[in-house]
Design an enzyme around this catalytic site. Sequence first.
Site, mmCIF file in Angstrom:
data_model
loop_
_atom_site.group_PDB
_atom_site.id
_atom_site.type_symbol
_atom_site.label_atom_id
_atom_site.label_comp_id
_atom_site.label_asym_id
_atom_site.label_seq_id
_atom_site.Cartn_x
_atom_site.Cartn_y
_atom_site.Cartn_z
ATOM 1 N N CYS A 113 -10.409 2.506 7.429
ATOM 2 C CA CYS A 113 -10.445 3.236 6.160
ATOM 3 C C CYS A 113 -11.707 4.067 6.011
ATOM 4 O O CYS A 113 -11.692 5.161 5.447
ATOM 5 C CB CYS A 113 -10.327 2.255 4.991
ATOM 6 S SG CYS A 113 -11.490 0.876 5.060
ATOM 7 N N HIS A 140 0.804 -1.232 0.000
ATOM 8 C CA HIS A 140 0.000 0.000 0.000
ATOM 9 C C HIS A 140 0.832 1.275 0.000
ATOM 10 O O HIS A 140 0.348 2.341 0.378
ATOM 11 C CB HIS A 140 -0.955 0.050 1.212
ATOM 12 C CG HIS A 140 -2.120 -0.894 1.124
ATOM 13 N ND1 HIS A 140 -2.009 -2.251 1.297
ATOM 14 C CD2 HIS A 140 -3.442 -0.667 0.910
ATOM 15 C CE1 HIS A 140 -3.201 -2.821 1.190
ATOM 16 N NE2 HIS A 140 -4.091 -1.882 0.950
ATOM 17 N N GLU A 147 -14.052 -8.739 0.096
ATOM 18 C CA GLU A 147 -14.647 -7.400 -0.048
ATOM 19 C C GLU A 147 -14.935 -7.089 -1.517
ATOM 20 O O GLU A 147 -14.679 -5.989 -2.001
ATOM 21 C CB GLU A 147 -13.728 -6.336 0.543
ATOM 22 C CG GLU A 147 -13.306 -6.643 1.979
ATOM 23 C CD GLU A 147 -12.443 -5.556 2.604
ATOM 24 O OE1 GLU A 147 -12.754 -5.172 3.739
ATOM 25 O OE2 GLU A 147 -11.490 -5.092 1.977
ATOM 26 N N GLY A 188 -0.978 -2.758 -5.319
ATOM 27 C CA GLY A 188 -2.085 -3.683 -5.107
ATOM 28 C C GLY A 188 -3.409 -2.970 -4.879
ATOM 29 O O GLY A 188 -4.467 -3.550 -5.094
HETATM 30 ZN ZN LIG Z 1 -13.536 1.428 4.213
#
Ligand SMILES: [Zn+2]
Length: 647
Positions: free
Chosen positions: A407, A150, A314, A201
Amino acid sequence: MTQTSQRHGGPIRLTASSTTGLRPAKAGEITGGLWADRRRINREVSIPGGWNRLHQAGNFHNLELAAGRSTGDYVNDLPFLDSDVYKWLEAVGWAFADPALSSALADRLRQQLGETERLLRDAQQPDGYLDSHFQVRFPGERFVQLQWGHELYCAGHLIQAAVALHRTTGDLDLLEVARRVADLVVDTFGTEPGKVDGVCGHPEIETALVELYRETGAESYLERARYFVDRRGHGLLGEGRFGRHYWQDHVPVRDAPSVEGHAVRQLYLLAGVADVYMETGDASLLHPLERLWAEMVTSKTYLTGGIGAHHSDEAFGDPYELPNERSYCETCAAIASIMFSWRMLMITGESKYADLMERTLYNGFLAGLSLDGQRYIYANPLQVREGHMARGTDGDYQRVEWFHCACCPPNVMRTLASLQHYVLLSSEARAVLHQYMAGRYAASVAGGEVWMEVTTDYPWDDTVTIRITRAPAGRWELALRVPHWAQQPTLSVNGTAVDSGPTDGWWVVGREWNDGDEVVLVLPLEPRFTVADQRLDAARGAVAVEYGPLVYCLEAVDNPGHRLDDLTVDTAVAPEVVSVDGPLGGVAIIRTAGRVRPRAGASWWPYRPAGEPAGDEPGESVPLTGVPYYTWGNREPGAMRIWVPTA
Ligand SMILES: [Zn+2]
């Protein structure tokens, strides 16, 4: 906000040569109604609370380690904690442009901003590298763990924060930090010998680099964004844990037939692709963008605008695989969808993109934040069953104050803080009002600046009044979106009905306007039943109630004495609004006729032979009470559902 020029610009500021049909408004201020209230809570509760949460969760600690100011271990096993600080900083940046920000709070945010900028400058390495996870845990290792590291994702959020602050305050300190990171990215990546040929990614750097190009004019940022778009889909990331689809590396975006994999990754990527298209005019990107948006909406979008059906990765599910109680619908994915649709609206001028933005804003996005602005939800279900077992994980179905993977909270903050930019667009010929939020907005048409004042209590009231407060000379058009659900809308100008009617979702009035002209749009609001495509098994035999842009749900607390899964709705009786001031504040409460379904054939297990009578008892009549989906889960915990079986 006065009608004078000020520092302006939201999350997108196009260059003069952008390939778009519409351009962002010059200025905006939301002054009343539902969104002003949500923004007040964001400004006064969520953003100030974010500073404390980020300290408690260790995000600042990690940066202090990288700066050599503290000792200890990197906190959290996730590598992207810096990004939560950056998204919070971006929210602070947009908040500075909010005229309603109190001077006391502005002073406090300025002090926190200053502290954070000093910390980031101290943590940044001489060549520009800045990523606390790698500096602390893998010193010297850079851009070698592109699958899960990330680094470019974090860099992207830093860039967006710096751009926001520069646009609203002229702050150069964070922009300098961000440019040094971006320059290092530009120098490091590429197909030339000696460079790293790779992609992150998690997409995010693409849209951020384009915005940095827009802010600085440095073409190297745009070129590198284009490189990251072009190089994705060639297997550079490998299989990983979930396969190449997960990070959209299975096929180049120009050839991709469908949205796939991790929903936030997919839509951040497509937002970045749209940005690259807008600034390069690369026509080979346009059709894929339109195709992928359509494919997503046709079979992979929930009624709430939420997306992502799989918890495990997800990710998007198969077409029409949209389970209710295991919907994922990450709050960040709703935000990513709004980002993507907003760009497509600018590119094409088509109302369907604004329709999806509205649906997502009022439902899939807004449900992610508690009414008091202090708790968040990560995965947004369309159904919570009786006896739902809270397991205390990020994917659990109740709002909590912060997450291990946080997040979503600062993503909500930055979106609400910049929301006034998502209302009005314009071209040379027309001003395009596509969201209805009370406030003052300004856009440029060929003849000059258009200023307008919007008065409305939408979505609780059906009338939107637009007063033109400054009209440039000459003929120009005002285009108003008529949502797909609106039946028999009406429009008048200075009291005279306009009978032209809407075309393709826009009601356009072209004339020579004068200061003080008043336009009244009425979008009749009637509660309505909605059914799903027959292929959507999870909603077969059921209806949902909608009211304007709002999706409704039943909550156990409003329907006491019965289990929600015993209730059916009688669609022969029209639903009606019964209250606009209940326990949730001034929201419309909707009542429908229902019945308690007899448990015919109940036996030792939940099955019986096909054809066996299901019982002829009609069941006890019972009124059903629905509330807007975004308000669910703000009272006592309990069952909830959007789709209700028909009698
Ligand atoms: Zn989130």
